[in-house]
Design an enzyme around this catalytic site. Sequence first.
Site, PDB file in Angstrom:
ATOM      1  N   ASP A  11       1.018  -1.177   0.016  1.00 26.83           N
ATOM      2  CA  ASP A  11       0.206   0.097   0.305  1.00 26.83           C
ATOM      3  C   ASP A  11       1.287   1.408   0.392  1.00 26.83           C
ATOM      4  OD1 ASP A  11       0.827   0.330   2.474  1.00 26.83           O
ATOM      5  OD2 ASP A  11      -1.339   0.395   3.846  1.00 26.83           O
ATOM      6  N   CYS A  68       3.001  -3.584   3.941  1.00 30.51           N
ATOM      7  CA  CYS A  68       2.720  -2.016   4.181  1.00 30.51           C
ATOM      8  C   CYS A  68       2.868  -0.990   5.670  1.00 30.51           C
ATOM      9  CB  CYS A  68       0.714  -2.202   5.048  1.00 30.51           C
ATOM     10  SG  CYS A  68       0.454  -3.940   5.948  1.00 30.51           S
ATOM     11  N   THR A  70       2.632  -2.025   8.953  1.00 31.14           N
ATOM     12  CA  THR A  70       3.098  -3.147  10.026  1.00 31.14           C
ATOM     13  C   THR A  70       3.058  -4.365   9.183  1.00 31.14           C
ATOM     14  OG1 THR A  70       1.163  -3.316  10.388  1.00 31.14           O
ATOM     15  CG2 THR A  70       2.258  -1.976  12.092  1.00 31.14           C
ATOM     16  N   HIS A 101       7.888 -24.708   9.093  1.00 32.82           N
ATOM     17  CA  HIS A 101       6.396 -25.289  10.359  1.00 32.82           C
ATOM     18  C   HIS A 101       5.481 -25.466   9.641  1.00 32.82           C
ATOM     19  CE1 HIS A 101       9.370 -26.197  14.624  1.00 32.82           C
ATOM     20  NE2 HIS A 101      10.100 -25.364  13.748  1.00 32.82           N
ATOM     21  N   HIS A 136       5.065 -31.030  10.487  1.00 34.08           N
ATOM     22  CA  HIS A 136       4.375 -30.470  10.092  1.00 34.08           C
ATOM     23  C   HIS A 136       3.784 -30.641   8.919  1.00 34.08           C
ATOM     24  CE1 HIS A 136       7.641 -28.566  12.880  1.00 34.08           C
ATOM     25  NE2 HIS A 136       8.571 -29.636  11.786  1.00 34.08           N
TER      26      HIS A 136
END
Length: 147
Positions: A11, A68, A70, A101, A136
């Site tokens: 963004d 973005c 965060t 994982h 996993h």
Amino acid sequence: MPTTAIALASDHAGFEQKQQLAAWLAQEGFEVRDLGPATDARVDYPDYAAQVAREVTSGAAQRGVLVCGTGIGMAIAANKIPGVRAANITSPQFAALAREHNDANVIALSGRFVSLETNKQILTSFLSTPFGEGRHADRVAKIGALE
Ligand code: RB5
């Protein structure tokens, strides 16, 4: 490295790092599918998260990279698309664990709180670490069954 095509988007808050990371990934030999935006004008991150997520689930790209402010909103939005396992990552160690994982196929980065150099290290880790398979794989299959 088996990964060849990477879908990439941001963004406005992640735009500057997205531009830098696109150039760097291309230099590293990846096919970069830059899905925008083309400027730093204000946009809504879910629109771009969905585009990258669909590029990955369609097989057009093997991995997705979202940036973005965060990385949080991008990850939340991308995970709405069935087949996507997006992780919001701020350290190279977590990038490796998200691959080993969780078989993460999309990574969501912070353009405001993590440096470009650290994000490059995170991507190096994300793009070079294989899925651990074994126990996993059973857990990741259970994630798929939740969809
Ligand atoms: C935009 O201001 C900001 O909310 C966005 O970039 C992102 O950090 C959301 O999770």
